[in-house]
Design a protein around this motif. Structure first.
Motif, mmCIF file in Angstrom:
data_model
loop_
_atom_site.group_PDB
_atom_site.id
_atom_site.type_symbol
_atom_site.label_atom_id
_atom_site.label_comp_id
_atom_site.label_asym_id
_atom_site.label_seq_id
_atom_site.Cartn_x
_atom_site.Cartn_y
_atom_site.Cartn_z
ATOM 1 N N GLU A 133 -4.102 -14.528 5.223
ATOM 2 C CA GLU A 133 -3.746 -15.019 4.613
ATOM 3 C C GLU A 133 -5.711 -15.800 4.358
ATOM 4 O OE1 GLU A 133 -3.522 -17.596 1.728
ATOM 5 O OE2 GLU A 133 -1.899 -16.093 2.172
ATOM 6 N N THR A 191 -7.964 -13.216 5.496
ATOM 7 C CA THR A 191 -8.967 -11.949 5.459
ATOM 8 C C THR A 191 -8.736 -11.526 4.308
ATOM 9 O OG1 THR A 191 -7.746 -11.308 6.982
ATOM 10 C CG2 THR A 191 -8.641 -9.777 5.896
ATOM 11 N N ARG A 229 -6.584 -9.522 2.485
ATOM 12 C CA ARG A 229 -5.336 -10.052 2.789
ATOM 13 C C ARG A 229 -3.622 -9.561 3.464
ATOM 14 N NH1 ARG A 229 -8.122 -13.593 0.286
ATOM 15 N NH2 ARG A 229 -6.842 -14.863 -0.895
ATOM 16 N N ARG A 230 -4.050 -8.670 4.080
ATOM 17 C CA ARG A 230 -3.436 -8.036 4.669
ATOM 18 C C ARG A 230 -3.790 -7.588 6.420
ATOM 19 N NH1 ARG A 230 -5.120 -2.867 5.630
ATOM 20 N NH2 ARG A 230 -6.464 -1.920 4.005
ATOM 21 N N TRP A 285 -12.108 -10.209 7.075
ATOM 22 C CA TRP A 285 -11.667 -11.255 7.826
ATOM 23 C C TRP A 285 -13.570 -11.664 8.791
ATOM 24 C CZ3 TRP A 285 -9.593 -11.526 13.453
ATOM 25 C CH2 TRP A 285 -8.843 -12.513 14.144
#
Length: 268
Positions: A226, A228, A231-232, A265
């Motif tokens: 969430e 990063t 989003r993965r 991230w």
């Protein structure tokens, strides 16, 4: 063979980037390590698999040999210098000296699923993480660089972590300390070895979806995804793609760098 991002897969089809080269990979049986091994082998390298898991090492060796690749497993607990030397001697006799060294091995112990605070951590755990994550990198470089210096060419890739650059509460202080130390070693060795045509670079993976993450509560990995940018979580093959780039002639004028493979991230 890597498929993520098209890098390694397309490279193998276009031609073997590492034909006539030999690579040694520590921590070769794990999720990231085995992805790197498969990618190097797919692009023509002879690959020495160094790991302390004899069953996993034999399986990976047999799989790749059956596919026609030149690989050999050497059992070694890399926190022991004599074990590293024996592995290098075994691989050198069978495959030749290392043109590429990937210091991939690393451990991040947890107790009851969490990293210990400084006052909780037993000295033995600290010492073991230092030995595996940091001492082994020196041992392997010490043993392989004479060949590289002699031929005036070589590639060293050290596996750091975004946790070596920024605070990450998922890991403990010993892990962060070793990964930060690898950043310093990478820069120093790049300066020290550059005149011999040897490049030294590092990778700093973020949260990578390896088999080990299955033991982590899903909500922890979801929380990382969430925050990063992409989003993965990442894949081992995406780390392997970056590793092969740094090992290749495409990166011949890049040295002393540590590249995040983290999807945004803990950006630093």
């Amino acid at each position: 063979m890597s498929t993520a991002g098209g890098g390694v897969g397309n490279g193998a089809a276009a031609g073997a980037r590492f034909a006539a080269q030999t690579a040694y990979v520590t921590g070769a049986v794990g999720g990231i390590g085995s992805a790197i091994v498969r990618a190097l082998a797919a692009e023509g390298a002879a690959v020495g698999l160094i790991d302390r898991d004899p069953e996993g090492g034999a399986r990976l060796q047999d799989e790749l040999q059956a596919a026609g690749h030149r690989v050999l497993y050497a059992n070694a607990d890399v926190q022991d210098f004599d074990a590293c030397r024996a592995a290098c001697d075994q691989l050198g006799a069978a495959l030749g000296g290392a043109d590429i060294l990937v210091n991939n091995v690393g451990i991040s112990p947890k107790t009851n699923g969490r990293a210990l605070k400084v006052w909780e951590m037993p000295p033995k755990e600290w010492e073991t993480v230092m030995a595996v994550n940091l001492n082994s990198v020196y041992y392997m470089a010490h043993l392989t660089t004479p060949h590289m210096v002699k031929q005036r060419r070589g590639r060293i890739i050290n596996m750091s972590s975004v946790a070596g650059k920024a605070y990450c509460d998922i890991v403990a202080g010993h892990y962060a300390a070793t990964k930060a130390a690898l950043i310093g070693l990478t820069r120093h060795w790049a300066g020290e070895l550059g005149e011999y045509g040897i490049t030294v670079n590092g990778l700093a993976p973020g949260r990578i979806a390896t088999p080990l993450l299955k033991s982590v509560p899903r909500e922890i990995n979801d929380a990382v995804a969430e925050i990063t940018a992409l989003r993965r979580l990442g894949t081992p093959e995406e780390v392997a793609d970056a590793c092969l780039f740094l090992a290749s002639d495409q990166a011949r004028f890049i040295t002393g760098q540590v590249v995040d493979v983290a999807g945004g991230w803990l950006m630093t």
